[in-house]
Design a protein around this motif. Structure first.
Motif, PDB file in Angstrom:
ATOM      1  N   ASP A 230       2.047   4.304  -0.537  1.00 63.24           N
ATOM      2  CA  ASP A 230       2.639   3.733   0.649  1.00 63.24           C
ATOM      3  C   ASP A 230       1.994   4.287   1.915  1.00 63.24           C
ATOM      4  O   ASP A 230       1.922   3.737   2.964  1.00 63.24           O
TER       5      ASP A 230
ATOM      6  N   ARG B 227      -1.182   2.837   3.050  1.00 62.64           N
ATOM      7  CA  ARG B 227      -1.266   1.438   2.771  1.00 62.64           C
ATOM      8  C   ARG B 227      -1.892   0.540   3.913  1.00 62.64           C
ATOM      9  O   ARG B 227      -2.752  -0.361   3.731  1.00 62.64           O
ATOM     10  N   ALA B 228      -1.966   1.189   5.002  1.00 60.15           N
ATOM     11  CA  ALA B 228      -2.718   0.604   6.243  1.00 60.15           C
ATOM     12  C   ALA B 228      -4.125   1.193   6.381  1.00 60.15           C
ATOM     13  O   ALA B 228      -4.820   0.706   7.346  1.00 60.15           O
TER      14      ALA B 228
ATOM     15  N   ARG C  35      -8.049   1.911   6.196  1.00 61.13           N
ATOM     16  CA  ARG C  35      -9.449   1.202   5.858  1.00 61.13           C
ATOM     17  C   ARG C  35     -10.408   2.064   6.414  1.00 61.13           C
ATOM     18  O   ARG C  35     -10.211   2.927   7.338  1.00 61.13           O
TER      19      ARG C  35
ATOM     20  N   ALA D 286      -3.870   4.130  -4.096  1.00 64.08           N
ATOM     21  CA  ALA D 286      -3.981   3.166  -2.984  1.00 64.08           C
ATOM     22  C   ALA D 286      -4.462   1.831  -3.455  1.00 64.08           C
ATOM     23  O   ALA D 286      -3.951   0.906  -2.892  1.00 64.08           O
ATOM     24  N   ARG D 287      -5.630   1.829  -4.066  1.00 66.80           N
ATOM     25  CA  ARG D 287      -6.060   0.580  -4.535  1.00 66.80           C
ATOM     26  C   ARG D 287      -5.275  -0.221  -5.323  1.00 66.80           C
ATOM     27  O   ARG D 287      -5.245  -1.582  -4.981  1.00 66.80           O
TER      28      ARG D 287
ATOM     29  N   THR E   3      -4.704  -1.837  -1.122  1.00 65.61           N
ATOM     30  CA  THR E   3      -4.889  -1.276   0.421  1.00 65.61           C
ATOM     31  C   THR E   3      -6.433  -1.747   0.854  1.00 65.61           C
ATOM     32  O   THR E   3      -6.880  -2.004   1.769  1.00 65.61           O
TER      33      THR E   3
ATOM     34  N   TRP F 202      -8.931   0.214   0.342  1.00 66.39           N
ATOM     35  CA  TRP F 202      -9.435   1.315   0.645  1.00 66.39           C
ATOM     36  C   TRP F 202     -10.272   1.801  -0.574  1.00 66.39           C
ATOM     37  O   TRP F 202      -9.669   2.015  -1.639  1.00 66.39           O
TER      38      TRP F 202
END
Length: 431
Positions: A216, A219-220, A222, A338-339, A343, A345
């Motif tokens: 979480d 999440r944004a 990159r 995260a992946r 995401t 990333w």
């Protein structure tokens, strides 16, 4: 599903089922460096150099080499090479094969140029600790010694100890003393125990709850740095650029969240507004109950810098404290979490932040002569940009960047944004 740390330990136990022998497990921090090395086209490790200037001719290379070998004989990490066996990163313990190299200068070359060339030609398969001595044969005023280490075998806490013990070994070598085999074996056992304690802490931290938190939180995120392009480097320029500033310090310097917000401002200048930029910083320490062995025990924690947003110091501090509650979750597990949340990333970092205490800077004395710590600029950097902060009587701020990724004008605008953000933060600490 077993955690990444649990899976790693199971693979390690399989390849050492007949006895661990010379193969040691690695920490999560070391696994990250193994990954970074595997992604490098030349397989180069991250290298941590310390540069010291001494009066011309005062350093005895043979005596220094003997001292370095004594130091490596005492510390398992300094005579171990990071390798991969059947897809599993491990440390392969060997003999202390340490050399002091005196690289020959090109015509008209200064010591800094000579040392840049020597470090750039680092052979990935060599020992993790290397020493280079560049003599200034033109002015004959100073020599520059670099103590260079593969980052996989050291962290910031280790550097001061390495410098201190190298100086002590240099003095002891004059007395012809040797490292007893039982001392080497005792340190090997202590190092193995420390790594296993660290892995146990990482295994406890690698939970579904922590994975959900980081998924979480990131999440944004990159990676936004442009791809490296050699044609971005100005003709005749060094591969990296740098800028530095000296700011007043008050009441112990800038709190860490203030440094994160300053890096957020720099990221906004580099990559534009309204982007969540992944910044990394080292955090951690030796596990409870472990002896203070030399090695790499600092995890890389990811900070999602929302570039272009006005920083709110209290909100940054609250989020940072929440991050630290999950900071033992190893980096590769954070990336996997995260992946798994979609995401996109891949673990690449757009920036790095390191913070040092001026009182803990590593002095080096060789036979009573104190080396003056110096910087050698222009060395290749692993990431797009990196910020280092040394806090003491003043705040010494330094930023370096990869010229194949970022142009100088943009990088200098980012550095200006960084310093502007830090000046009010420094003032606030005095209130």
């Amino acid at each position: 599903m077993p955690s990444i740390t649990s899976q790693y330990l199971a693979r390690y136990r399989r390849i050492t089922a007949d006895g661990p022998g010379a193969l040691l497990p690695v920490t999560g921090a070391q696994r990250r460096f193994a990954l970074v090395r595997s992604l490098d086209p030349a397989g180069r490790p991250d290298v941590v150099p310390m540069f010291f200037a001494f009066p011309y001719g005062t350093v005895d290379p043979e005596r220094l080499q003997a001292a370095a070998r004594r130091l490596a004989a005492r510390h398992t990490a300094l005579r171990s090479r990071l390798t991969v066996v059947r897809g599993t990163p491990v440390l392969d313990v060997g003999e202390p094969d340490i050399r002091v190299t005196l690289p020959a200068p090109a015509p008209g070359e200064r010591p800094a140029d000579t040392l840049r060339r020597a470090l750039a030609s680092w052979e990935p398969q060599g020992p993790p600790l290397r020493l280079f001595l560049a003599r200034d044969e033109q002015d004959r005023t100073e020599d520059v010694l670099v103590i260079a280490l593969d980052h996989a075998v050291c962290d910031g806490r280790s550097l001061a100890r390495i410098a201190d013990e190298l100086g002590a070994a240099y003095t002891e070598e004059g007395a012809g003393s040797a490292v007893a085999p039982e001392e080497t074996e005792a340190e090997l056992a202590a190092y193995r125990e420390a790594v296993l304690l660290q892995l146990a802490a990482e295994e406890r931290a690698d939970t579904p709850e922590a994975a959900a938190y980081w998924a979480d939180r990131l999440r944004a995120v990159r990676a936004h740095a442009p791809l490296p392009r050699p044609d971005r480097v100005p003709a005749g320029a060094l591969p990296s650029g740098s800028a530095e500033a000296l700011l007043p310090a008050h009441d112990g310097g800038v709190p860490f969240p203030g440094l994160l917000d300053a890096c957020r401002a720099a990221a906004g200048a580099l990559y534009g507004p309204d982007r969540a930029v992944p910044l990394g910083y080292p955090w951690g320490g030796r596990p409870a109950g472990a002896r203070p062995v030399v090695g790499c025990f600092l995890n890389t924690v990811v900070f999602p810098a929302a570039a272009g947003h006005e920083p709110a110091p209290e909100a940054t501090a609250d989020a940072w404290w929440d991050d630290l509650d999950r900071a033992d979750m190893p980096f590769d597990a954070v990336v996997a979490a995260a992946r798994s949340a979609g995401t996109g990333w891949n673990g690449a970092l757009d920036g790095l932040l390191t913070v040092d205490d001026d009182s803990r800077r590593p002095p080096l004395r060789l036979a009573g002569v104190r080396g003056r710590e110096v910087h050698v600029d222009g060395r290749p950097v692993r990431g797009p940009f990196a910020v280092s902060v040394t806090q003491g009587a003043d705040i010494r701020l330094r930023m370096v960047w990869d010229r194949a990724v970022l142009d100088d004008a943009t990088a200098h605008r980012a550095f200006d944004a960084l310093t502007r953000a830090l000046r009010p933060a420094a003032v606030r600490t005095a209130g």
